[in-house]
Design an enzyme around this catalytic site. Structure first.
Site, PDB file in Angstrom:
ATOM      1  N   PHE A 246       0.816  -1.226   0.000  1.00 52.71           N
ATOM      2  CA  PHE A 246       0.000   0.000   0.000  1.00 52.71           C
ATOM      3  C   PHE A 246       0.840   1.262   0.000  1.00 52.71           C
ATOM      4  CE2 PHE A 246      -2.275  -3.311   2.531  1.00 52.71           C
ATOM      5  CZ  PHE A 246      -3.193  -3.664   1.570  1.00 52.71           C
ATOM      6  N   GLU A 250       7.277   1.155  -0.177  1.00 49.50           N
ATOM      7  CA  GLU A 250       7.941   1.742  -1.348  1.00 49.50           C
ATOM      8  C   GLU A 250       9.300   2.273  -0.919  1.00 49.50           C
ATOM      9  OE1 GLU A 250       5.696   4.525  -3.773  1.00 49.50           O
ATOM     10  OE2 GLU A 250       7.511   5.364  -4.616  1.00 49.50           O
ATOM     11  N   ARG A 328       2.058  15.219  -6.287  1.00 48.18           N
ATOM     12  CA  ARG A 328       0.834  14.559  -6.761  1.00 48.18           C
ATOM     13  C   ARG A 328      -0.414  15.240  -6.179  1.00 48.18           C
ATOM     14  NH1 ARG A 328      -0.761  10.069  -9.827  1.00 48.18           N
ATOM     15  NH2 ARG A 328       1.284   9.134 -10.131  1.00 48.18           N
ATOM     16  N   THR A 458       4.974  10.464 -11.356  1.00 51.66           N
ATOM     17  CA  THR A 458       5.022  11.873 -11.744  1.00 51.66           C
ATOM     18  C   THR A 458       6.453  12.281 -12.096  1.00 51.66           C
ATOM     19  OG1 THR A 458       5.243  12.509  -9.429  1.00 51.66           O
ATOM     20  CG2 THR A 458       3.019  12.463 -10.345  1.00 51.66           C
ATOM     21  N   GLU A 730      -4.633   2.321  -7.443  1.00 51.18           N
ATOM     22  CA  GLU A 730      -4.924   3.441  -6.562  1.00 51.18           C
ATOM     23  C   GLU A 730      -6.253   4.155  -6.816  1.00 51.18           C
ATOM     24  OE1 GLU A 730      -0.933   5.026  -7.611  1.00 51.18           O
ATOM     25  OE2 GLU A 730      -0.847   5.504  -5.498  1.00 51.18           O
TER      26      GLU A 730
END
Ligand code: LUZ
Ligand code: MOS
Length: 778
Positions: A246, A250, A328, A458, A730
């Site tokens: 989730f 990362e 973002r 992004t 997402e």
């Protein structure tokens, strides 16, 4: 519990798909999951003599370390060694975007739970006992826990970022209505079922192999090399699968892997470090809380002419991924709406919380909550339903986003109108009104939630992946990519691609572990882009192999290559099945010394972004959808249930409807949890109070809406989506934002004096207070 309309559509769809593999396939991981055979870090066969490690972390949120006494802990029988920053041969630095985060604290601590040392012992139990024997003396410094406090003190991670289009100031002057307000959305605990962990083992010549529960194997490899002061090729990272990520893995899977490797480096022995739930909750960052302010201006006919917002992101004590997440937020600040004049600014505020990090949606949901709040406020003040404003401003083809990308293949109106018609919105509304007319104690509220989410990292340079495909001499296939399986079903999608291209059954294909020696220099599995990027690379590699095999078949059968098709494990000449099977074809290729391995590299075309002007085309495409959410509030208790969530979701052409539906439903419930129940609490001293599942409420099966319906929006898909099957990880989380407004509408139906607040999550306590509050004059 679930009524799944998509099943009917799925069946009818199946008929026009030429391969039965597509759509109907189950998540291949489900077989080992239900048997309890799936392997996680904690299941790795450990070597004899393996040590176990526990992290000693700061018991204060901010201060100077005066002294630490390890002597009693070191003396405990079974304790091998305690490692601190002094034992780091390379750099004591793990910051990815900004170098502002030490692996171990040196002279000062910046958050409660900040790692200070690693205790390595014969058993985890002993290491935990030893931890209690460490004495630390800290000179405390003032603690900042909120973004506003940080802003007031000028405590920031980096410079602010702003996006702007049109002329906001001028546009406000032309508006019929202008409203301002403030919002808050809290953090969110990832609560992956598998906690953070890693197992490091020494190989020959000082090489180290780490089995890590990470979404980003290359980040783990690079950071380990940096901290150990060795070259990256000495470090191998292997990932079988994660028990959920989730976003929480990362960036923040890295420190534990590096710590285990550091101990292995010194001890030349395997070291296992798996956090228990308490340690994980305390030491890791979460979704960023945001304190935001907005100003929205509308014309008489409810067009949003101008929108201005300032987002205060509570970044925590170090940058981690905050700058990317902040970015973002700006990208998604106008959600599914076209607004011609926009000025948005985000400030990454440095506080004394654990560094907050990636979480499904990555700052997008926080931005979207603010404009939805602004719309709800405006609607309330003007005296129209929110949906009138939402509907009047939905994106259209060729509208320009504030970051300069021109919207193409827009499905905002399509999904909105489809949801309205297929779910009979008017009837639903009448039902809610009728219910509220006759019920005093229970009130219903409804909200619509449109979503628009950009797909791609992004940060343009991150949008690439590779696949390494081997066909073995018996015709079976092994595939390595950068994709990390974390429950999202990406391995199944990779298998589908290969099975489709080779036209062989799934059981001839194996997805290998994600390993940095087979696929190097990878981006993390994140940004909803894993299946697109790695799937495209897999597709390319498989297609190249097929071309080679066709040449072999052509020579063997003496027919032109262009007449050859691989189908159902046989070579076909046009529509005619030949005697040449897939396995024989592979044998023939081997005899001809044709390469049966291919490595392909995919980099998303067309995307670009220029940060100096904050304009470009950062996203390969957007995902759209609309949800209708209905809630019932118990106005005596403040408790609530969600009666239904009815979604129309843009899958493109889903390559795997079961897996994609799972993503939509899971994301929805996670979004509802964020908006309505999960309440992270820190004390003023910066101590996590919601530090166990007894004090932190996550949605369980009973909090799932009673009726969840998802209808796939029939769209063309997009060429940059794998097999036109759009990213799904997402976007659907943001349907959950509608839950907040459904509750708010129910409260409004009960208490006309309720003064609209935008402070998520809307917990039962807050609902209760709102139901009985008297008019405040402000
Ligand atoms: N991770 C990242 C992400 O590094 N960049 C992104 O744009 C992103 N977006 C969503 C989730 N994770
Ligand atoms: Mo992420 S929030 O790791 O896609």
């Amino acid at each position: 519990m679930y009524k799944d309309k998509s099943n009917n559509q799925l069946e009818s769809k199946l008929e026009d798909v030429n391969t039965s593999l597509k759509h109907s396939i189950k998540n291949m991981d489900s077989y080992t999951h239900v048997r309890g055979e799936s392997l996680y870090v904690d299941d790795v066969n450990i070597r004899q003599g393996t040590f176990h490690a526990v992290v000693f972390d700061s018991p204060k949120a901010h201060g100077k370390i005066k002294s630490i006494d390890y002597s009693k802990a070191e003396a405990l029988e079974g304790v091998e060694r305690i490692f601190t920053y002094k034992d780091i041969p390379g750099e004591n630095e793990i910051g990815g975007i900004i170098a502002d985060e030490p692996l171990f604290a040196e002279d000062d601590v910046h958050f409660w739970g900040m790692p200070i040392a690693l205790i390595v012992a014969e058993t985890e139990f002993i290491a935990r006992q030893a931890r209690q024997l460490i004495k630390i003396d800290i000179d405390e410094l003032p603690v900042i826990t909120t973004a506003k406090q940080a802003k007031a003190k000028g405590s920031f991670i980096n410079a602010p970022r702003s996006f702007s289009i049109g002329n906001t100031e001028k546009a406000f002057a032309d508006c019929e209505y202008v409203f301002e307000g403030e919002t808050f959305s809290n953090g969110q605990e990832h609560l992956y079922i598998e906690a953070q962990g890693a197992y490091a083992e020494p190989l020959e010549n000082g090489n180290i192999k780490i089995t890590s529960s990470t979404q980003g194997p290359t980040a783990v490899q690079a950071t380990t090399a940096r901290v150990l002061g060795v070259a990256m090729h000495k470090i191998e990272i292997d990932v079988t699968r994660l028990g959920g990520g989730f976003g929480g893995k990362e960036d923040q899977a890295t420190p534990w892997a590096v710590m285990a490797a550091l101990a292995t480096f010194h001890l030349n022995q395997s070291v296992k470090l798996v956090l228990n739930r308490h340690d994980d909750l305390r030491m890791t960052g979460k979704r960023h809380p945001y304190e935001s302010s907005y100003k929205i201006g509308l014309s008489k006919d409810l067009k949003i002419l101008a929108y201005q917002a300032e987002f205060l992101q509570n970044s925590g004590a170090a940058a981690d991924l905050s700058p990317a997440i902040a970015e973002r937020t700006l990208f998604h600040a106008t959600n599914s709406y076209y607004v011609p004049n926009v000025t948005t600014t985000v400030l990454s505020c440095k506080t004394n919380l654990p560094p907050n990090t990636a979480f499904r949606g990555f700052g997008g949901p926080q931005g979207m909550f603010v404009i939805e709040s602004a719309i709800a406020k405006a609607a309330h003040e003007i005296g129209v339903p929110s949906r009138a404003i939402q509907e009047a401003n939905l994106l259209d083809e060729n509208d320009t986003f504030s970051y300069g990308q021109i919207a193409k293949q827009v499905e905002a109106k399509n999904s909105w109108n489809s949801a309205k018609s297929v779910y009979h919105l008017e009837t639903l509304e009448q039902e809610v009104e009728a219910f509220n007319r006759v019920n005093k104690i229970f009130k219903k509220g409804m909200a619509l939630m449109p979503i628009t989410f950009g797909i791609s990292f992004t940060n343009t340079p991150m949008n690439h992946a590779r696949a390494l495909v081997h066909i073995y001499l018996d015709g079976s296939v092994g595939i390595s990519t950068a994709a990390v399986e974390m429950g999202q079903g990406v391995n199944t999608k990779m298998m589908q691609i290969a099975a489709d291209v080779f036209s062989i059954p799934i059981d001839k294909i194996k997805i290998e572990t994600t390993n940095t020696t087979r696929v190097a220099n990878t981006s993390p599995s994140a940004a909803s882009s894993t299946a697109d990027l790695n799937g495209k690379a897999t597709l390319m590699a498989c297609n190249t192999l097929v071309d080679r095999l066709k040449a072999v078949a052509s020579e063997d059968l003496q027919v032109s290559e262009k007449d050859i098709i691989l189908k159902n494990e046989f070579v076909y000449i046009n529509d005619l099945k030949s005697d040449l099977s897939w396995t024989e074809l592979i044998s023939k290729a081997m005899l001809k010394r044709v390469a049966l391995t291919e490595n392909a590299h995919y980099a998303t075309p067309e995307i670009h972004f220029d940060k100096t002007i904050e304009k470009g085309h950062p996203f390969a495409y957007h995902v759209y959808g609309t949800a209708i959410i209905t809630a019932t509030v118990d106005c005596i208790r403040g408790t609530y249930e969600f009666d239904s969530v009815k979604m129309v979701h843009d899958y493109g052409k889903s390559m795997s409807e079961g897996i994609d539906l799972g993503q939509v439903e899971g994301a929805l419930v996670q979004g509802i949890g964020w908006m309505t129940m999960e309440e992270i609490a820190y004390s003023h001293e910066g101590k996590l109070l919601s530090n166990a599942l007894s004090t932190y409420k996550v949605p369980d099966i009973f909090s799932v809406p009673k009726n969840v319906e998802t209808i796939p929006l029939e769209t063309e898909g997009h060429d940059q989506a794998i097999l036109k099957s759009k990213a799904v990880g997402e976007p659907p989380l943001m349907y959950g934002i509608g839950a907040y407004f459904a509750l708010q509408n129910a409260i409004k139906a009960f208490n006309p004096n309720y003064n609209l607040k935008f402070h998520a999550p809307m917990t039962p306590e807050k609902v209760l207070m709102s139901l009985y509050e008297k008019q405040e004059h402000n």
